[in-house]
Design an enzyme around this catalytic site. Sequence first.
Site, short mmCIF file in Angstrom:
data_model
loop_
_atom_site.label_atom_id
_atom_site.label_comp_id
_atom_site.label_asym_id
_atom_site.label_seq_id
_atom_site.Cartn_x
_atom_site.Cartn_y
_atom_site.Cartn_z
N GLU A 39 49.06 11.23 -40.02
CA GLU A 39 49.54 10.30 -38.98
C GLU A 39 48.45 9.31 -38.59
O GLU A 39 48.73 8.27 -37.99
CB GLU A 39 50.00 11.09 -37.75
CG GLU A 39 51.33 11.79 -37.94
CD GLU A 39 52.54 10.85 -38.02
OE1 GLU A 39 52.61 9.91 -37.23
OE2 GLU A 39 53.39 11.07 -38.91
N TYR A 69 49.70 10.60 -30.53
CA TYR A 69 49.25 11.72 -31.36
C TYR A 69 48.30 11.22 -32.44
O TYR A 69 47.21 11.77 -32.64
CB TYR A 69 50.47 12.41 -31.99
CG TYR A 69 50.12 13.43 -33.06
CD1 TYR A 69 49.68 14.70 -32.72
CD2 TYR A 69 50.23 13.10 -34.42
CE1 TYR A 69 49.34 15.62 -33.71
CE2 TYR A 69 49.90 14.01 -35.40
CZ TYR A 69 49.46 15.27 -35.04
OH TYR A 69 49.13 16.17 -36.02
N SER A 81 45.07 14.53 -39.68
CA SER A 81 46.48 14.34 -40.01
C SER A 81 46.73 12.99 -40.70
O SER A 81 46.10 11.98 -40.37
CB SER A 81 47.29 14.40 -38.71
OG SER A 81 48.56 13.84 -38.90
P1 GDP Z 1 55.95 13.49 -38.20
O1 GDP Z 1 55.78 12.82 -39.53
O2 GDP Z 1 54.76 14.30 -37.79
O3 GDP Z 1 56.39 12.56 -37.11
O4 GDP Z 1 57.09 14.59 -38.45
P2 GDP Z 1 58.60 14.74 -37.92
O5 GDP Z 1 59.23 15.80 -38.75
O6 GDP Z 1 58.65 14.91 -36.44
O7 GDP Z 1 59.26 13.32 -38.24
C1 GDP Z 1 59.31 12.81 -39.55
C2 GDP Z 1 60.18 11.56 -39.56
O8 GDP Z 1 61.53 11.92 -39.29
C3 GDP Z 1 59.81 10.48 -38.53
O9 GDP Z 1 59.79 9.24 -39.19
C4 GDP Z 1 60.96 10.52 -37.53
O10 GDP Z 1 61.22 9.28 -36.90
C5 GDP Z 1 62.11 10.91 -38.45
N1 GDP Z 1 63.26 11.49 -37.75
C6 GDP Z 1 64.54 11.02 -37.80
N2 GDP Z 1 65.33 11.78 -37.03
C7 GDP Z 1 64.56 12.73 -36.48
C8 GDP Z 1 64.83 13.81 -35.58
O11 GDP Z 1 65.96 14.03 -35.13
N3 GDP Z 1 63.77 14.61 -35.24
C9 GDP Z 1 62.51 14.38 -35.73
N4 GDP Z 1 61.51 15.18 -35.38
N5 GDP Z 1 62.24 13.36 -36.56
C10 GDP Z 1 63.24 12.55 -36.94
#
Ligand code: GDP
Length: 328
Positions: free
Chosen positions: A129, A151, A127
Amino acid sequence: MPRAFITGITGQDGQHLAEFLHGKGYEVFGMVKGQNNPRLTQIREEFPFIEPVPGDLADLPSLVKALEATQPDEVYNLGAISFVALSFNQAELTANITGLGVLRMLEAIRMVGGAQNNKIRFYQASSSEMFGKVRETPQTERTPFHPRSPYGCAKVFGHDIVVNYRESYDMFACSGILFNHEGPRRGMEFVTRKVTNAVARIKLGLQEELVLGNLDFKRDWGYAGDYVKAMWLMLQQDAPDDYVVATGETHSGQDLVELAFAQVGITDWQQYVRQDKKFFRPAEVDLLIGDPTKAHDKLGWEREVDFPSLVKMMVENDLKIESAKLGR
Ligand code: GDP
């Protein structure tokens, strides 16, 4: 008929990959964990060609039994605790499943005889990440890792152990360093789907506001349906290797929100969006942008769906689902 064994079959990528491999004439086995797994019913209905096999990434003997029973040519390890926010609360579980689960799968492959004759080809879902607090931009296969969540740390272990087993035991094991990939099958907990679903519900008058966390981040978002092709291509090469799979473009959280609302004709989106500290993370990944040159050059892989088309596809899908609930 080639045989593929997929962990994480009930997740977004498992479904796309199963569909893709079925189209290529594979017999597809999907590992399903737990007793009476509620997502199995949906999988059986939507993908009747998938043969479910019991097993759990926390349980090595179950993996050995699953491989003995299915005798796969290819194993795709897509199973994981995959939600970054959850990994902060369940760090040990994440390390066990997302990290050690990879080691168990590699051991299971060696135990059922894959290592001796190099027969079973293995794909690991690494990933972006892992890059976390990025050391260089754009990120390539050689960029050092600096994970920012349990993660990300677990994925780094998984990635490194794949390289180690490949070098130590001559296994055909590959890692795809996939940047964020989304689509109509994305879980509601991820930001893209949370946004597109909320936009559809706001448009239909079912919801008044969208509550988010940090919007000051950038991601390299692609379409999951495109990315599973890269997984398969990696296992068709003469030699195993690791590849970045990305679009090479990055977009901010705000771009996503703006574009999704624009899709339903709402331009004053600020009126509907509120930020709440509870969705902020203890450590954030601010910017991801991948360099997919190696995947282009060596695999001949190209993404087909660009970011605006992806957002459009997801909003339209959510409008359809939410309208159907209303009987419209
Ligand atoms: P990730 O890149 O695997 O962490 O994918 P996510 O879709 O969970 O999150 C992407 C980005 O969206 C991260 O930087 C989060 O902090 C931001 N984010 C902001 N608001 C939200 C929210 O309400 N839900 C999630 N999942 N992410 C959020």
